[in-house]
Motif scaffolding. Structure first.
Motif, PDB file in Angstrom:
ATOM      1  N   VAL A 120       0.801  -1.219   0.000  1.00 35.24           N
ATOM      2  CA  VAL A 120       0.000   0.000   0.000  1.00 35.24           C
ATOM      3  C   VAL A 120       0.838   1.275   0.000  1.00 35.24           C
ATOM      4  CG1 VAL A 120      -2.128  -0.968   0.921  1.00 35.24           C
ATOM      5  CG2 VAL A 120      -0.354  -0.227   2.502  1.00 35.24           C
ATOM      6  N   SER A 121       2.125   1.127   0.210  1.00 27.20           N
ATOM      7  CA  SER A 121       3.018   2.267   0.019  1.00 27.20           C
ATOM      8  C   SER A 121       4.416   1.699  -0.137  1.00 27.20           C
ATOM      9  CB  SER A 121       2.950   3.242   1.199  1.00 27.20           C
ATOM     10  OG  SER A 121       3.677   2.738   2.295  1.00 27.20           O
ATOM     11  N   VAL A 122       5.403   2.556  -0.206  1.00 30.02           N
ATOM     12  CA  VAL A 122       6.769   2.106  -0.443  1.00 30.02           C
ATOM     13  C   VAL A 122       7.258   1.178   0.674  1.00 30.02           C
ATOM     14  CG1 VAL A 122       7.889   4.098   0.654  1.00 30.02           C
ATOM     15  CG2 VAL A 122       9.035   2.935  -1.227  1.00 30.02           C
ATOM     16  N   ASP A 123       6.675   1.308   1.875  1.00 27.53           N
ATOM     17  CA  ASP A 123       7.191   0.530   3.012  1.00 27.53           C
ATOM     18  C   ASP A 123       6.104  -0.153   3.828  1.00 27.53           C
ATOM     19  OD1 ASP A 123       6.106   2.761   4.316  1.00 27.53           O
ATOM     20  OD2 ASP A 123       7.557   2.589   5.940  1.00 27.53           O
ATOM     21  N   GLU A 124       4.987  -0.437   3.206  1.00 29.65           N
ATOM     22  CA  GLU A 124       3.848  -0.940   3.964  1.00 29.65           C
ATOM     23  C   GLU A 124       3.069  -1.950   3.134  1.00 29.65           C
ATOM     24  OE1 GLU A 124       0.249   1.370   5.940  1.00 29.65           O
ATOM     25  OE2 GLU A 124       1.866   2.694   5.329  1.00 29.65           O
ATOM     26  N   SER A 262      -3.341   5.130  -3.644  1.00 30.42           N
ATOM     27  CA  SER A 262      -2.666   5.782  -4.753  1.00 30.42           C
ATOM     28  C   SER A 262      -3.696   6.132  -5.813  1.00 30.42           C
ATOM     29  CB  SER A 262      -1.558   4.892  -5.327  1.00 30.42           C
ATOM     30  OG  SER A 262      -2.103   3.937  -6.198  1.00 30.42           O
ATOM     31  N   ILE A 263      -3.379   7.140  -6.574  1.00 30.41           N
ATOM     32  CA  ILE A 263      -4.291   7.605  -7.612  1.00 30.41           C
ATOM     33  C   ILE A 263      -3.487   7.653  -8.894  1.00 30.41           C
ATOM     34  CG2 ILE A 263      -5.582   9.609  -8.444  1.00 30.41           C
ATOM     35  CD1 ILE A 263      -6.247  10.201  -5.474  1.00 30.41           C
ATOM     36  N   SER A 264      -3.997   6.986  -9.936  1.00 32.82           N
ATOM     37  CA  SER A 264      -3.196   6.959 -11.151  1.00 32.82           C
ATOM     38  C   SER A 264      -4.060   7.114 -12.390  1.00 32.82           C
ATOM     39  CB  SER A 264      -2.392   5.660 -11.220  1.00 32.82           C
ATOM     40  OG  SER A 264      -3.267   4.568 -11.205  1.00 32.82           O
ATOM     41  N   ALA A 265      -3.398   7.471 -13.461  1.00 35.88           N
ATOM     42  CA  ALA A 265      -4.063   7.572 -14.761  1.00 35.88           C
ATOM     43  C   ALA A 265      -3.045   7.177 -15.813  1.00 35.88           C
ATOM     44  CB  ALA A 265      -4.532   9.012 -15.000  1.00 35.88           C
ATOM     45  N   GLU A 266      -3.507   6.512 -16.846  1.00 36.41           N
ATOM     46  CA  GLU A 266      -2.574   6.180 -17.919  1.00 36.41           C
ATOM     47  C   GLU A 266      -3.257   6.281 -19.264  1.00 36.41           C
ATOM     48  OE1 GLU A 266      -1.320   2.386 -16.232  1.00 36.41           O
ATOM     49  OE2 GLU A 266      -2.534   1.346 -17.723  1.00 36.41           O
TER      50      GLU A 266
END
Ligand SMILES: [Mg+2]
Length: 419
Positions: A120-124, A262-266
């Motif tokens: 869920v994140s870089v370290d979790e 996280s929120i993303s678009a591609e």
């Protein structure tokens, strides 16, 4: 008080018991990850107050060592404030790239335990060990071995909460920190949750907390004791969700949890694109899309990701840890553009797909971002927020690329779309 401090103020943990039957959900969280990674190459700073973050006026604390936290320094605090609290702290600017390579090492080890995990994140990450128990032993045993393995292979320490659901496992890892693990047996879930302050519950911000306080709900146990229908009437869908959390129940599947983080678009091009101005145009459009959604959620991003897929489906990604968190398209664009240009030069091939991701999301109100509004330099925030209203009325098509960059005349010559 930070959410971590809040989650720590609760009942006596020694009475929870040791039966880990069915407690197959782990929440793993690296201990002061960014600082710990930096200390691997600066062992002389171990044991001292250390802060990773941007030194400039608009910088915020990305991570603080436990020694710095003793002074009240915590992540997301404006750096100016942190330096007042702890003037002798060693401040290290974020090392781009280093964190994701250590993160990769950690999650490669997690993947050896089970494929059923969600980073869920870089370290979790949440790790469902139910399918691994037969092969590797009980959840507590799996946790001890995994933590030892991570420490041996990377020199970094992890804390882990072990429980029957994600929400309880997350609260447990917070209580276990640093260098620890905490089991909440299924039968002790109520005993664990009840004495904790209501604002320790993930999803309870300042406004919701005030709402609960008006009704005399101060502890998680207070919320668990009311009728779910009442919580729904007063707080809407969020009320139902929080009520379920107060009972240690997860409302969404694991995927939803990841989406929340996280929120993303591609965008896939109709034909592979090599033209720089066309790539920059698309990068800005994606940055705008992502920034709009980050703002709509009342968040700011501390980490940005770029996805870059070539014609042969080779997919490259770049991750950037920001000195100061952002919810602005222009800043996302400017942070990712050098990485995109580098990839383009290295690969000298057409691009099939471009993606932008905002992660490490934190509440806007906790980000110290407001500080910047008082600064003389116009951050462009007002302009972008004004565009959100235009979108609401007329739809996304009403926004032109030029309007996003109009405050920055120096970009006028970078491509036809920026004029
Ligand atoms: Mg952490």
């Amino acid at each position: 008080m930070s959410r971590k401090q809040l989650a720590r103020s609760g009942g006596d943990l020694s009475r929870l018991g040791t039966d880990d039957t069915g407690a197959t959900m782990l929440h793993l969280d690296m201990d002061s990850f960014f600082v710990s990674v930096e200390l691997l190459s600066r062992p002389e700073l171990v044991g001292r107050p250390v802060i990773v973050g941007g030194r400039s006026g608009r910088g915020v604390v990305v991570s603080a060592s436990y020694e710095a936290r003793e002074f009240g320094v915590h992540a997301a605090m404006p750096m100016g404030r942190a330096m007042n609290l702890c003037p002798f702290a060693e401040v290290i600017p974020p090392s781009h790239g280093l964190y994701s390579s250590y993160s990769q090492k950690v999650f490669d080890l997690v993947a050896q335990v089970t494929p059923d995990f969600q980073q869920v994140s870089v370290d979790e990450a949440y790790i469902d060990v139910s399918a691994a128990v037969r092969r590797l032993g009980s959840p507590v045993r799996i946790t001890s071995q995994l933590r030892a393995e991570i420490e041996a292979q990377t020199g970094l320490s992890a804390s882990v909460g072990i429980a029957g659901s994600r929400v309880v496992a997350k609260l447990a890892s917070t209580r276990a920190k640093p260098h620890g693990q905490l089991l909440v047996p299924l039968s002790a879930t109520r005993e664990f949750l009840d004495p904790m302050p209501i604002e320790a519950l993930p999803g309870v911000g300042e406004k919701t907390k005030e709402g609960f306080f008006r009704y005399g709900i101060r502890l998680i146990g207070d919320l668990a004791a009311v009728d779910e229908a009442w919580a729904g009437r007063v707080f809407g869908a969020h009320g139902h969700h929080l009520w379920r959390s107060a009972h240690g129940l997860d409302s969404h599947g694991m995927d939803r949890q990841v989406k929340d983080r996280s929120i993303s678009a591609e965008h896939t091009f109709n034909e592979d694109v090599w033209d720089l101005s066309q790539l920059e145009h698309e990068l800005l459009r994606l940055a705008d899309k992502v920034a709009h959604r980050v703002r709509a959620d009342g968040k700011v991003a501390t980490t940005l990701g770029l996805k870059y897929r070539l014609a042969d489906f080779t997919t490259l990604s770049r991750s950037i840890t920001l000195d100061a968190p952002t919810d602005l398209a222009r800043e996302i664009y400017e942070a990712l553009r050098p990485a995109m240009r580098n990839l383009r030069e290295q690969k000298s091939k057409g691009v099939r797909l471009l993606g932008v991701r905002a992660a490490g999301l934190m509440d806007f109100s906790a980000s110290g971002r407001q500080v910047r509004l008082d600064e003389a330099e116009d951050s462009g925030r007002e302009a972008e927020v004004a565009l959100d209203d235009v979108r609401k009325k007329f739809g996304t098509a009403a926004i032109s690329q030029a309007s996003l960059l109009r405050k920055r005349p120096e970009h006028d010559n970078t491509g036809p779309d920026h004029v």
